[in-house]
Design an enzyme around this catalytic site. Structure first.
Site, PDB file in Angstrom:
ATOM      1  N   LYS A 195     -95.069 -93.961 -70.652  1.00  0.00           N
ATOM      2  CA  LYS A 195     -96.022 -93.626 -71.702  1.00  0.00           C
ATOM      3  C   LYS A 195     -96.699 -92.318 -71.319  1.00  0.00           C
ATOM      4  O   LYS A 195     -97.341 -92.226 -70.274  1.00  0.00           O
ATOM      5  CB  LYS A 195     -97.046 -94.737 -71.862  1.00  0.00           C
ATOM      6  N   LYS A 248     -92.582 -93.837 -74.941  1.00  0.00           N
ATOM      7  CA  LYS A 248     -93.575 -93.541 -75.962  1.00  0.00           C
ATOM      8  C   LYS A 248     -94.218 -92.206 -75.683  1.00  0.00           C
ATOM      9  O   LYS A 248     -94.621 -91.978 -74.543  1.00  0.00           O
ATOM     10  CB  LYS A 248     -94.617 -94.659 -75.931  1.00  0.00           C
TER      11      LYS A 248
END
Ligand code: PBG
Length: 324
Positions: A195, A248
């Site tokens: 992330k 992400k």
């Protein structure tokens, strides 16, 4: 012996030929629809920076989830906007917190819909960070206990999958341990493993009112410049017990998705985040791009790179387009 013997265009001549040789397929079965739960009843409040997305009170959220399920979408990802926030983000692990209430209600209304809960403190802390603050820093180890509690209360409320998005070190292991200790040995963890500290989360932070009140998230989320580090993060999460991993954002990180796919055998998700959504939505509303074609192209690209599952705010539209 290239042209004129070889003519790649031969296989592009008709729709039937093109469709027969298509390498990547999009299916509604691989989509997850993110939703925001808020206090009150009868509330459906549009999020300014994410047109077509709403903060739903739990009663209306359950109705919305019925529609989502009827469209063939197998799963929702729940975020919560609590009544009030505090230093320790206690709303995140309150057994009667907003996400726990939402999960209970949704599972009751639509038992077959998979409920995934985001495990993080940032929507619940007054300072907006994803962990506890100690001496001006985001403290890793004291945060783990709270993340474990968050996951346990979510699963008690009915969550089918928990998805830690905080990027603290060791959180997957701690959550696994705490879930197992409560007997939830069968509940999978979808780890937000790679992330990035991304500007593309901007609209989400408006939606959840979760922008950090000081500093930024760079001491826990990854530097967009780093590729090899993503593989290390993913390897650690798998070692700690992650059942599925996530990259992400999605579109600016297709190289990470492709590398992870080549390196690891676990199912992988990619999150087309709020800023990716809003960028397409804004350009489409201005008449500058074709909304449907652009959305479908981004999603097929994310699948082509290697993602099995896609979390996207376009899920409902895509389900309708795929069905027609
Ligand atoms: C953290 C979390 C965030 C998103 C998902 N989980 C925000 C952040 O890290 O600042 C962003 C999702 C999106 O932008 O759509 N709880």
């Amino acid at each position: 012996m290239a042209f004129p013997t070889h003519r790649p265009r031969r296989l592009r001549r008709t729709a039937a030929l093109r469709s027969m040789i298509q390498e990547t397929h999009l299916s509604v079965r691989s989509l997850v629809y993110p939703l925001f739960a808020c206090p009150g009843s009868g509330v459906k409040q549009e999020i300014g920076s994410m047109p077509g997305n709403y903060r739903w009170s739990v009663d209306l959220l359950a109705e919305e989830c019925k529609q989502v399920f009827d469209l063939g979408i197998p799963a929702v990802l729940l975020f919560g906007i609590p009544e009030s926030k505090d230093e320790a983000g206690s709303g995140a692990y309150d057994p009667d917190g907003i996400v726990q209430r939402a999960a209970r209600k949704v599972k009751k209304a639509v038992p077959e819909l998979l409920v995934i809960c985001d495990v993080c403190l940032d929507e619940y802390t007054s300072h907006g960070h994803c962990g506890l603050i100690k001496n001006g820093e985001i403290d890793n180890d004291s945060t783990l206990e709270l993340l474990g509690k968050t996951a346990v209360t979510q699963v008690e409320a009915g969550a089918d999958v928990v998805a830690p998005s905080d990027m603290m070190d060791g959180r997957v292991g701690r959550i696994r341990e705490d879930l197992d200790a409560e007997g939830f040995t069968q509940t999978p963890i979808l780890a937000y493993s790679a992330k990035y500290a991304s500007a593309f989360y901007g609209p989400f932070r408006e939606a959840a009112d979760s922008a950090p009140k000081f500093g930024d998230r760079k001491s826990y989320q990854m530097d967009p410049a780093n590729q090899r580090e993503a593989l290390r993060e993913i390897a650690l999460d798998i070692e700690e017990g992650a059942d599925m991993i996530m990259v992400k954002p999605a579109l600016p990180y297709l190289d990470i998705i492709a590398m992870a796919r080549a390196e690891f055998d676990v199912p992988m998700a990619a999150y087309q985040v709020s800023g990716e959504f809003s960028m397409i939505e804004a350009a489409a509303r201005a008449g500058w791009i074709d909304r449907k074609r652009t959305v479908m192209e981004t999603l097929v690209s994310i699948r082509r790179a290697g993602a099995d599952v896609i979390l996207t705010y376009f899920a409902k539209d895509v389900a309708r387009w795929l069905a027609s």
